[in-house]
Design an enzyme around this catalytic site. Structure first.
Site, PDB file in Angstrom:
ATOM      1  N   ILE A 106     -23.420  -7.570   0.051  1.00  9.53           N
ATOM      2  CA  ILE A 106     -23.967  -8.697   0.792  1.00  9.53           C
ATOM      3  C   ILE A 106     -22.820  -9.489   1.413  1.00  9.53           C
ATOM      4  O   ILE A 106     -21.866  -9.849   0.727  1.00  9.53           O
ATOM      5  CB  ILE A 106     -24.771  -9.621  -0.153  1.00  9.53           C
ATOM      6  CG1 ILE A 106     -25.861  -8.827  -0.872  1.00  9.53           C
ATOM      7  CG2 ILE A 106     -25.345 -10.811   0.614  1.00  9.53           C
ATOM      8  CD1 ILE A 106     -26.404  -9.524  -2.105  1.00  9.53           C
ATOM      9  N   CYS A 107     -22.938  -9.758   2.693  1.00 11.08           N
ATOM     10  CA  CYS A 107     -21.949 -10.571   3.389  1.00 11.08           C
ATOM     11  C   CYS A 107     -22.516 -11.983   3.483  1.00 11.08           C
ATOM     12  O   CYS A 107     -23.327 -12.285   4.362  1.00 11.08           O
ATOM     13  CB  CYS A 107     -21.682  -9.988   4.774  1.00 11.08           C
ATOM     14  SG  CYS A 107     -20.385 -10.863   5.658  1.00 11.08           S
TER      15      CYS A 107
END
Length: 178
Positions: A106-107
Site C-alpha cells: 500500500i502506498c
C-alpha cells in the site's frame, strides 16, 4: 519486563475486544505481538460495495514509534472456526486501487512519513477503508508490474521513484556563450 511495543499492542487488543471494532472492520487473528490479521469491508455506495479485504499488520520492536508494516493479503482464506464474518470458504484478494500494488503493498503516507504514535491498528484500518471508499476508478498504480517484480517483502524497504528528487536539465542554445 514487557516491551513498549507489546504493552501497546496488549492495550489495543484489549480495547478492540472490550469496545468492539469500528463498523466494517473486524479482528480476524491476533495470536501474538508480531502480526495480526484485520478485515475491512467498504460500506456505502462505492466501487467496492460488498467487497471484503484482509490486511496483515506486522509489528517491529519499535512500534508504535515506527509504523506497522501493513499489506493487503493476496488470496487470503481465513482459518476454519474463526468467529469473524470472513467465510473460510471464500478467498479474499487485493483491491484494484491506484495506491495498492497487486502484491498487496500500500502506498499511503500514513504508513510512512505521516505516521504518528497516536495512531492505532483501528485508525489505520479506518483510513484504508476511507481510501477505498473515495476511489473513483479501479486501477493499479502505473508502475505496478515493475514494482511487484522488484519489491522486497517489507514495503518500508521499497524504493519508490516518487521518493527521489527530480533532476532538471536545462539546455542552452549554441548562440549563448557560457
Amino acid at each position: 519486563m514487557a516491551s513498549i511495543s507489546s504493552r501497546r499492542l496488549a492495550k489495543e487488543l484489549r480495547d478492540l475486544q472490550t469496545n468492539g471494532t469500528p463498523t466494517g472492520i473486524e479482528l480476524i487473528a491476533a495470536d501474538n505481538w508480531q502480526s495480526w490479521v484485520m478485515g475491512i469491508e467498504v460500506l456505502g455506495d462505492t466501487l467496492y460495495a460488498g467487497e471484503k479485504f484482509a490486511l496483515l499488520f506486522r509489528f517491529e520492536s519499535q512500534y508504535p514509534i515506527s509504523s506497522p508494516i501493513v499489506t493487503f493479503i493476496p488470496n487470503y482464506r481465513p482459518p476454519v472456526g474463526n468467529p469473524s464474518s470472513f467465510s473460510p470458504q471464500a478467498v479474499y484478494g487485493v483491491p484494484m486501487h491506484p495506491h495498492v500494488y497487486s502484491n498487496g503493498h500500500i502506498c499511503a503516507s500514513i504508513l510512512g512519513s505521516d505516521w504518528s504514535p497516536v495512531l492505532t491498528v483501528a485508525t489505520v484500518c479506518i483510513t484504508l477503508q476511507s481510501m477505498l471508499a473515495s476511489c473513483k476508478k479501479k486501477e493499479r498504480p502505473v508502475d505496478n508490474d515493475r514494482y511487484v517484480l522488484t519489491a522486497p517483502d517489507n514495503p518500508k524497504k521499497a524504493s519508490h521513484p516518487d521518493a527521489f528528487p527530480t533532476l532538471t536539465l536545462t539546455f542552452f542554445p549554441d548562440s549563448i556563450p557560457l
